[in-house]
Write a protein that holds these residues in place. Structure first.
Motif, PDB file in Angstrom:
ATOM      1  N   LEU A 116       0.808  -1.215   0.000  1.00  0.00           N
ATOM      2  CA  LEU A 116       0.000   0.000   0.000  1.00  0.00           C
ATOM      3  C   LEU A 116       0.843   1.267   0.000  1.00  0.00           C
ATOM      4  O   LEU A 116       0.461   2.283  -0.589  1.00  0.00           O
ATOM      5  N   PHE A 117       2.001   1.217   0.667  1.00  0.00           N
ATOM      6  CA  PHE A 117       2.833   2.413   0.774  1.00  0.00           C
ATOM      7  C   PHE A 117       4.061   2.359  -0.141  1.00  0.00           C
ATOM      8  O   PHE A 117       4.935   3.218  -0.048  1.00  0.00           O
ATOM      9  N   HIS A 118       4.119   1.346  -0.999  1.00  0.00           N
ATOM     10  CA  HIS A 118       5.232   1.199  -1.944  1.00  0.00           C
ATOM     11  C   HIS A 118       6.568   1.249  -1.197  1.00  0.00           C
ATOM     12  O   HIS A 118       7.507   1.954  -1.589  1.00  0.00           O
ATOM     13  N   ALA A 119       6.628   0.501  -0.111  1.00  0.00           N
ATOM     14  CA  ALA A 119       7.814   0.499   0.738  1.00  0.00           C
ATOM     15  C   ALA A 119       8.471  -0.882   0.709  1.00  0.00           C
ATOM     16  O   ALA A 119       7.991  -1.813   0.045  1.00  0.00           O
ATOM     17  N   ASN A 120       9.555  -0.998   1.444  1.00  0.00           N
ATOM     18  CA  ASN A 120      10.292  -2.266   1.509  1.00  0.00           C
ATOM     19  C   ASN A 120      10.794  -2.509   2.930  1.00  0.00           C
ATOM     20  O   ASN A 120      11.962  -2.829   3.153  1.00  0.00           O
ATOM     21  N   VAL A 121       9.899  -2.343   3.895  1.00  0.00           N
ATOM     22  CA  VAL A 121      10.252  -2.578   5.292  1.00  0.00           C
ATOM     23  C   VAL A 121      10.118  -4.061   5.598  1.00  0.00           C
ATOM     24  O   VAL A 121       9.085  -4.674   5.309  1.00  0.00           O
ATOM     25  N   THR A 122      11.142  -4.643   6.172  1.00  0.00           N
ATOM     26  CA  THR A 122      11.154  -6.090   6.415  1.00  0.00           C
ATOM     27  C   THR A 122      10.384  -6.469   7.662  1.00  0.00           C
ATOM     28  O   THR A 122       9.613  -7.424   7.655  1.00  0.00           O
ATOM     29  N   ASP A 123      10.572  -5.729   8.754  1.00  0.00           N
ATOM     30  CA  ASP A 123       9.954  -6.082  10.036  1.00  0.00           C
ATOM     31  C   ASP A 123       9.146  -4.894  10.547  1.00  0.00           C
ATOM     32  O   ASP A 123       9.693  -3.945  11.110  1.00  0.00           O
ATOM     33  N   TYR A 142      -4.887   7.650   6.083  1.00  0.00           N
ATOM     34  CA  TYR A 142      -3.699   8.118   5.373  1.00  0.00           C
ATOM     35  C   TYR A 142      -3.812   7.973   3.861  1.00  0.00           C
ATOM     36  O   TYR A 142      -3.149   8.691   3.119  1.00  0.00           O
ATOM     37  N   LYS A 143      -4.625   7.026   3.382  1.00  0.00           N
ATOM     38  CA  LYS A 143      -4.793   6.794   1.944  1.00  0.00           C
ATOM     39  C   LYS A 143      -6.282   6.864   1.587  1.00  0.00           C
ATOM     40  O   LYS A 143      -6.867   5.901   1.077  1.00  0.00           O
ATOM     41  N   PRO A 144      -6.919   7.992   1.839  1.00  0.00           N
ATOM     42  CA  PRO A 144      -8.385   8.052   1.643  1.00  0.00           C
ATOM     43  C   PRO A 144      -8.818   7.938   0.186  1.00  0.00           C
ATOM     44  O   PRO A 144      -9.884   7.390  -0.095  1.00  0.00           O
ATOM     45  N   LEU A 145      -8.020   8.452  -0.753  1.00  0.00           N
ATOM     46  CA  LEU A 145      -8.438   8.395  -2.158  1.00  0.00           C
ATOM     47  C   LEU A 145      -8.476   6.956  -2.679  1.00  0.00           C
ATOM     48  O   LEU A 145      -9.500   6.539  -3.253  1.00  0.00           O
ATOM     49  N   LEU A 191     -10.979  14.115   1.257  1.00  0.00           N
ATOM     50  CA  LEU A 191     -10.185  13.615   2.374  1.00  0.00           C
ATOM     51  C   LEU A 191      -8.712  13.488   2.004  1.00  0.00           C
ATOM     52  O   LEU A 191      -7.831  13.651   2.864  1.00  0.00           O
ATOM     53  N   ASP A 192      -8.419  13.209   0.741  1.00  0.00           N
ATOM     54  CA  ASP A 192      -7.027  13.129   0.299  1.00  0.00           C
ATOM     55  C   ASP A 192      -6.351  14.492   0.417  1.00  0.00           C
ATOM     56  O   ASP A 192      -5.193  14.590   0.841  1.00  0.00           O
ATOM     57  N   VAL A 193      -7.076  15.540   0.046  1.00  0.00           N
ATOM     58  CA  VAL A 193      -6.539  16.903   0.203  1.00  0.00           C
ATOM     59  C   VAL A 193      -6.293  17.206   1.677  1.00  0.00           C
ATOM     60  O   VAL A 193      -5.249  17.770   2.042  1.00  0.00           O
ATOM     61  N   MET A 194      -7.223  16.797   2.546  1.00  0.00           N
ATOM     62  CA  MET A 194      -7.050  17.025   3.979  1.00  0.00           C
ATOM     63  C   MET A 194      -5.859  16.247   4.521  1.00  0.00           C
ATOM     64  O   MET A 194      -5.101  16.752   5.365  1.00  0.00           O
ATOM     65  N   ALA A 195      -5.672  15.012   4.051  1.00  0.00           N
ATOM     66  CA  ALA A 195      -4.535  14.203   4.500  1.00  0.00           C
ATOM     67  C   ALA A 195      -3.217  14.845   4.078  1.00  0.00           C
ATOM     68  O   ALA A 195      -2.239  14.839   4.840  1.00  0.00           O
TER      69      ALA A 195
END
Length: 315
Positions: free
Chosen positions: A144-151, A229-232, A289-293
């Motif tokens: 969802l956040f296009h990340a690469n966190v392992t733990d 955090y990802k309303p859109l 809501l995306d604008v507000m975020a």
């Protein structure tokens, strides 16, 4: 290596009935970080956790609100330091990794994550559903956040002063670590993952985790934070699903009208139109809501810069 001779370090140990291990944990962190203050927050323990921690030289405080999230909130509010190291009181995390984590914070990282999953976690942890849950949560959030966190759910972390004073702790229980990670990814904070050697609880030490109950809370936290955090994508996706269903139903009624010249299914037509309208409203709500975020993220950056400036001016 950063100069940490004049740096204040606080070790944060939230505890609930950890009399079997807390003495060793305090001694280990004292040996690893000789100049650090060791804080043990006793969360309504019914054993001798507080007495043992006090006898080992830790600063012991009470937190009456039950839940790890409540304890961390109290710690972040009460304690001022340049660098914070958070661990558990169950002796599952190696204290000798703490100096390297402190150094990374002093290099400029906002949060250093003690990565269990890249080392010994899956061999040491004897609870298969916990292993499955860790993989599920990591995959969901990274996607969802296009990340690469392992733990994402580790309890061993180090923080900067700015992170601690600007992070809003909303969760009450063990889902707080997931909330921390999502908060950091959403606000594009500087993260560093450091593999650590996880070990399972020693014999006689009982886990406070409820695999099913805490798993549901973690997934609920992810759902809530994605909505915020990802309303859109969240509301837009729901709107698209409803809109497509409504359009398909409208199409079927239109085909019938084309062939017969009559609208034979008025309830279907009305329901289809309502679905299309609901889908459009959800999509518009997602945009608002995306604008507000985004405005919230701008406000967070301003607050973080102000805390960093105050910290520099205080030195």
């Amino acid at each position: 290596m950063p100069d940490n001779s004049n740096v204040s370090v606080a070790v944060l140990l939230p505890c609930y009935n950890e009399e079997v291990t807390i003495g060793k944990v305090v001694r280990d962190f004292k040996a690893a970080l000789s100049n650090a203050d060791i804080y043990v927050y006793d969360n309504n323990s019914t054993d001798h956790t507080a007495e043992i921690a006090t006898s080992e030289g830790a600063i012991v405080r009470k937190e009456p609100r039950q839940g790890k999230g409540n304890v961390i909130r109290a710690m972040f509010e009460d304690i001022d330091a340049d660098v914070y190291v958070m661990a558990d009181g169950d002796d599952t995390y190696p204290a000798d990794a703490a100096p390297a984590m402190v150094d990374k914070v002093l290099e400029g990282y906002d949060m250093v994550i003690g990565d269990r999953l890249s080392s010994t976690y899956f061999q040491e942890n004897k609870r298969p559903f916990h292993n499955f849950g860790n993989r599920l949560v990591c995959g969901s959030i990274n996607g969802l956040f296009h990340a690469n966190v392992t733990d994402i759910m580790t309890g061993y972390r180090a923080f900067s002063f700015t992170f601690v004073k600007t992070y809003p702790v909303l969760s009450h229980g063990f889902e707080v670590e997931t909330e921390m990670t999502i908060h950091s990814l959403n606000n594009n904070l500087r993260l560093f993952e450091m593999p650590i050697q996880y070990r399972d609880r020693p014999e006689g030490s009982v886990s406070k985790l409820d695999t099913v109950g805490d798993g549901i809370k973690v997934m609920s936290t992810i759902f809530r934070m994605i909505r915020e955090y990802k309303p859109l994508p969240f509301f837009g996706g729901l709107g698209a699903v409803l809109g497509i269903i409504g359009i398909v139903l409208c199409g079927s009624v239109t085909v019938d009208f084309w062939h017969t010249g009559m609208v034979a299914r008025f309830p279907t037509l009305i329901g289809a139109v309502m679905l299309v309208i609901a889908g459009l409203l959800l999509f518009v709500a997602g945009i608002i809501l995306d604008v507000m975020a985004k405005n919230d993220r701008k406000a967070f950056i301003i607050d973080a810069n102000q805390f960093a400036m105050l910290k520099r001016n205080a030195k």
